[in-house]
Design an enzyme around this catalytic site. Structure first.
Site, PDB file in Angstrom:
ATOM      1  CD  GLU A  66      40.938  37.413  37.720  1.00 33.45           C
ATOM      2  OE1 GLU A  66      41.570  37.480  36.650  1.00 33.45           O
ATOM      3  OE2 GLU A  66      41.151  38.180  38.683  1.00 33.45           O
ATOM      4  CD  GLU A 108      43.379  38.841  41.996  1.00 32.23           C
ATOM      5  OE1 GLU A 108      43.540  39.706  41.105  1.00 32.23           O
ATOM      6  OE2 GLU A 108      43.729  37.665  41.854  1.00 32.23           O
TER       7      GLU A 108
END
Length: 311
Positions: free
Chosen positions: A140, A251
């Site tokens: 991320e 995720e």
């Protein structure tokens, strides 16, 4: 997921050279791709895993957990997960979560070699383990929520790319050649770093991960989003940046708030089955900012059990 929002065994395992072989997105029976879940335990808890399998009605084929740069590598856990017939997916986070000040983990410090000893120590441990592991380093990076993210602590996209290459180069130099390099950005959003600017290059990435959540009405600025709305635009962007690379929903999860979570789960598996390059998903099975867990309700659990039973 960012702090503010915060693999099954391949048909042919990762070869000792580090080459990657993965099956097509759909299963041989035409069902959805394999799934995985996060595991919170330190040492691998076989009894807890068995309970999880019984609850879900099917065996997850990925187990994902998180380790920071101040933690010692744990080859025993990797080996225990592999022995259970599950691919370990390790999210390796370059920070010390106990510190308020993260200046020591700015990307410039990595490029100055400040953390080389730690990286080599992990490389030695992964080499001794000897088995395949999906390593999700500094995920991320485009979303701004972590000390290694672009735009935080003066970090630039070029520094991120250079850090990624340096870290994986050092790991391989220590003999950790069965590491599957999972580059895992967050889904794009207005203001996030352009994905092309933080892509380390096709020769430095084995699997492209995508982190994306349906936040529903948990936050004042969020609305219910279908799986296609969460993932379509970013998946298309990543296919342009990294053509031919397998995709993994590294995720994902949905809240119950603002819509029908059970329906969302069914839609997610249908969406995946239609994507030939999506190799699987990993569900963030935690009660954190909201109850992301699969079993947040009986309806949610039933929908998930039905989806994975079709595999």
């Amino acid at each position: 997921m960012p702090m503010s929002r915060r693999s099954f065994l391949a048909a042919a395992a990762v070869a000792s050279t580090g080459a990657l072989a993965l099956p097509s997105g759909a299963s041989a029976a035409g069902g959805p791709p394999p799934f995985g879940v996060t595991v919170p335990w330190g040492p691998f808890d076989a009894a807890a895993w068995s309970r999880r399998v019984a609850t879900l009605g099917a065996a997850p084929r990925y187990a994902l957990w998180y380790a920071s740069f101040v933690e010692a590598p744990d080859p025993a856990k990797l080996a225990a997960v592999s022995a259970a017939g599950v691919v370990p997916v390790l999210s390796w986070e370059p920070w010390d979560p106990a510190r308020k000040n993260q200046k020591a983990f700015a990307l410039a410090r990595f490029l100055d070699g400040d953390h080389d000893a730690t990286i080599r120590r992990w490389g030695d441990a992964l080499a001794r383990y000897g088995g395949p592991v999906h390593l999700r380093f500094a995920h991320e990076m485009n979303a701004g929520g972590y000390p290694w993210a672009v735009g935080v602590q003066g970090n630039t996209a070029a520094q991120y790319v250079a850090t990624w290459r340096r870290v994986h180069g050092l790991l391989r130099s220590r003999g950790a050649t069965r590491v599957v390099r999972v580059w895992s950005p967050n889904v794009s959003f207005p203001g996030s770093a352009p994905l092309a600017s933080v892509f380390p290059g096709a020769e430095h990435v084995d699997v492209v991960g995508i982190d994306g959540y349906n936040w529903g009405t948990v936050r004042r600025d969020s609305t219910w989003q279908s799986p296609s709305r969460v993932f379509d635009a970013t998946a298309a962007e990543l296919r342009r940046i990294a053509p031919g690379k397998p995709l993994l929903l590294a995720e994902t999860a949905s809240t119950e708030r603002g819509g029908d979570k059970a329906r969302w789960i069914a839609e997610l598996f249908r969406w995946m089955a239609a994507q030939r390059d999506v190799r699987g998903l990993i569900w963030f099975d935690e009660n954190k900012e909201t109850d992301w867990r699969i079993a947040s309700s009986q309806a949610s659990l039933a929908a998930f059990r039905e989806a994975v039973a079709r595999r």
